[in-house]
Design an enzyme around this catalytic site. Sequence first.
Site, short mmCIF file in Angstrom:
data_model
loop_
_atom_site.label_atom_id
_atom_site.label_comp_id
_atom_site.label_asym_id
_atom_site.label_seq_id
_atom_site.Cartn_x
_atom_site.Cartn_y
_atom_site.Cartn_z
NE ARG A 8 2.99 -2.78 1.20
CZ ARG A 8 3.30 -3.20 -0.03
NH1 ARG A 8 3.62 -2.34 -0.95
NH2 ARG A 8 3.32 -4.48 -0.30
NE ARG B 121 2.13 -0.40 -3.03
CZ ARG B 121 1.23 -1.37 -2.92
NH1 ARG B 121 -0.02 -1.08 -2.65
NH2 ARG B 121 1.60 -2.60 -3.10
NE ARG C 250 13.54 2.09 -5.31
CZ ARG C 250 12.63 1.25 -5.75
NH1 ARG C 250 11.51 1.11 -5.12
NH2 ARG C 250 12.85 0.50 -6.80
CG ASP D 88 9.20 -6.11 0.86
OD1 ASP D 88 8.27 -5.42 0.40
OD2 ASP D 88 9.20 -7.35 0.84
CE1 TYR E 64 4.86 -12.39 -2.19
CE2 TYR E 64 4.57 -12.42 0.19
CZ TYR E 64 4.24 -11.91 -1.05
OH TYR E 64 3.28 -10.95 -1.15
O1 1CP Z 1 4.74 2.32 3.87
C1 1CP Z 1 5.44 1.52 3.24
O2 1CP Z 1 5.39 1.36 2.02
C2 1CP Z 1 6.46 0.84 4.06
C3 1CP Z 1 7.23 -0.15 3.34
C4 1CP Z 1 6.65 -1.49 2.96
C5 1CP Z 1 5.92 -2.42 3.72
C6 1CP Z 1 5.30 -2.24 5.08
C7 1CP Z 1 6.95 -2.10 1.73
C8 1CP Z 1 7.70 -1.46 0.64
N1 1CP Z 1 6.51 -3.39 1.77
C9 1CP Z 1 5.86 -3.61 2.96
C10 1CP Z 1 5.26 -4.85 3.45
C11 1CP Z 1 4.95 -5.93 2.50
N2 1CP Z 1 5.68 -6.37 1.42
C12 1CP Z 1 3.84 -6.78 2.64
C13 1CP Z 1 2.84 -6.70 3.75
C14 1CP Z 1 1.89 -5.59 3.54
C15 1CP Z 1 0.84 -5.82 2.50
O3 1CP Z 1 0.15 -6.83 2.57
O4 1CP Z 1 0.69 -4.93 1.64
C16 1CP Z 1 3.86 -7.71 1.58
C17 1CP Z 1 2.85 -8.80 1.31
C18 1CP Z 1 5.03 -7.44 0.83
C19 1CP Z 1 5.51 -8.18 -0.35
C20 1CP Z 1 5.63 -7.26 -1.50
N3 1CP Z 1 6.72 -6.44 -1.70
C21 1CP Z 1 4.71 -7.01 -2.52
C22 1CP Z 1 3.34 -7.67 -2.66
C23 1CP Z 1 3.34 -8.69 -3.75
C24 1CP Z 1 2.07 -9.55 -3.74
O5 1CP Z 1 2.17 -10.73 -3.33
O6 1CP Z 1 1.02 -9.06 -4.13
C25 1CP Z 1 5.25 -6.02 -3.36
C26 1CP Z 1 4.65 -5.42 -4.59
C27 1CP Z 1 6.52 -5.67 -2.80
C28 1CP Z 1 7.45 -4.63 -3.29
C29 1CP Z 1 7.43 -3.39 -2.50
N4 1CP Z 1 7.55 -3.31 -1.13
C30 1CP Z 1 7.54 -1.98 -0.73
C31 1CP Z 1 7.45 -1.19 -1.92
C32 1CP Z 1 7.46 0.32 -1.94
C33 1CP Z 1 7.38 -2.07 -3.02
C34 1CP Z 1 7.30 -1.70 -4.48
C35 1CP Z 1 8.68 -1.66 -5.00
C36 1CP Z 1 8.80 -1.17 -6.39
O7 1CP Z 1 7.88 -0.55 -6.91
O8 1CP Z 1 9.88 -1.39 -6.95
#
Ligand code: 1CP
Length: 367
Positions: free
Chosen positions: A41, A45, A54, A90, A165
């Site tokens: 991540r 973030r 964004r 994602d 999910y």
């Molecule tokens: O470096 C990076 O940020 C690369 C991009 C990336 C990756 C590798 C994003 C962007 N998501 C992910 C993988 C991801 N997404 C995982 C596996 C990694 C981990 O465990 O952290 C998971 C479980 C998700 C699902 C997801 N998408 C969540 C988690 C929700 C939960 O169950 O707790 C969330 C919050 C997202 C949204 C998301 N994905 C990525 C971003 C930057 C965001 C936030 C978007 C926003 O703020 O609008």
Amino acid sequence: MGGSAVVTSAAGTPGPSPADSDLVRAARGLPVSRTPVWFMRQAGRSLPEYRALRAGTAMLAACQDPDLVTEITLQPVRRHGVDAAILFSDIVLPLVVAGVDIEIKPGVGPVVAEPVRSVADVDALPPLEPERLAFLETAVRRLVAELGPTPLIGFAGAPFTLATYLIEGGPSKEHARTKAFMYAEPEAWGRLLDRLAISAAVFLRAQVDAGASAVQLFDSWAGVLSAADYAERVLPHSRAVFDGLGDRNVPRIHFGVGTGELLPLIGDAGADVVGVDWRLPLDEAARRVGPQRSLQGNLDPAVLLADRATVDREVRRVVEQGRAARGHVFNLGHGVLPDTDPGVLTHVAELVHELTTSPARPTAPMP
Ligand code: 1CP
């Protein structure tokens, strides 16, 4: 670039290729010039430049815009000097592209409009057509050209974590509905995970064929399972994702949270590198995984919110304990927390490099 050791970067100067980078070498257990480091991540973030870019674009729309994907993926590489980029995307994107109604709600995560609750729901899931991934191939090709010698990691969500999910309808803590479905409908469960494995493999193949140098399978929530259930009901499907890469010669990283008891099994699914969260020291993880695989991890992301002396002490500990592994890719034990000061990430990358630079191996191949 094929198998050649030297590529010409966007700037026109010859340099080492991603296929010979420290990340790829550590993943294969080969000697490195210094321990490679990147952060799960790292894109998005914590970065203000990410939030600026964004603004006004929904998360899943941003993931399908090659210009935004390219720029957001490059931001942390420029800023932190990390040894790898990870594609901005994602884990739910392959489902969305296939036509499943999912929204990523800010501050919540993925929310599924019609959760999968029956055998009929499983059978109604649309397949992912590779032709729909042109945007992804465009983004990956551009990134590979921009990144030069820095490897790009492609990724996908593992079948189990995606199933949580789809079945829960969104983020959850206990994943109770998911487990109930797994026990009550074993046949439909198997079919669901089969389908998710196929779509993850399609998604990964598209990234590797466009030039990604490594892949990571995120099974973030697999740690909620017993070893027996994981081995019987989940592992074969994760293995199918890696098998779906065929003979594509890129290292495979396999990550989950809370997987201490599952580590030997996770290694068995076909990865070169096993990701470890912060709960287990890396020397103990190396014992559990064995000498055939490298490790990735495992600084507690919360440590980055502490004082500098604590950060430094913990980084040194992880680096030292990582020496027990066949190869070590320094990372966090899970994703960067949104409140993290980006300056601390830059500092950690520098410190890992400083602590592990060995004069023995030149950084560029000999002519
Ligand atoms: O470096 C990076 O940020 C690369 C991009 C990336 C990756 C590798 C994003 C962007 N998501 C992910 C993988 C991801 N997404 C995982 C596996 C990694 C981990 O465990 O952290 C998971 C479980 C998700 C699902 C997801 N998408 C969540 C988690 C929700 C939960 O169950 O707790 C969330 C919050 C997202 C949204 C998301 N994905 C990525 C971003 C930057 C965001 C936030 C978007 C926003 O703020 O609008």
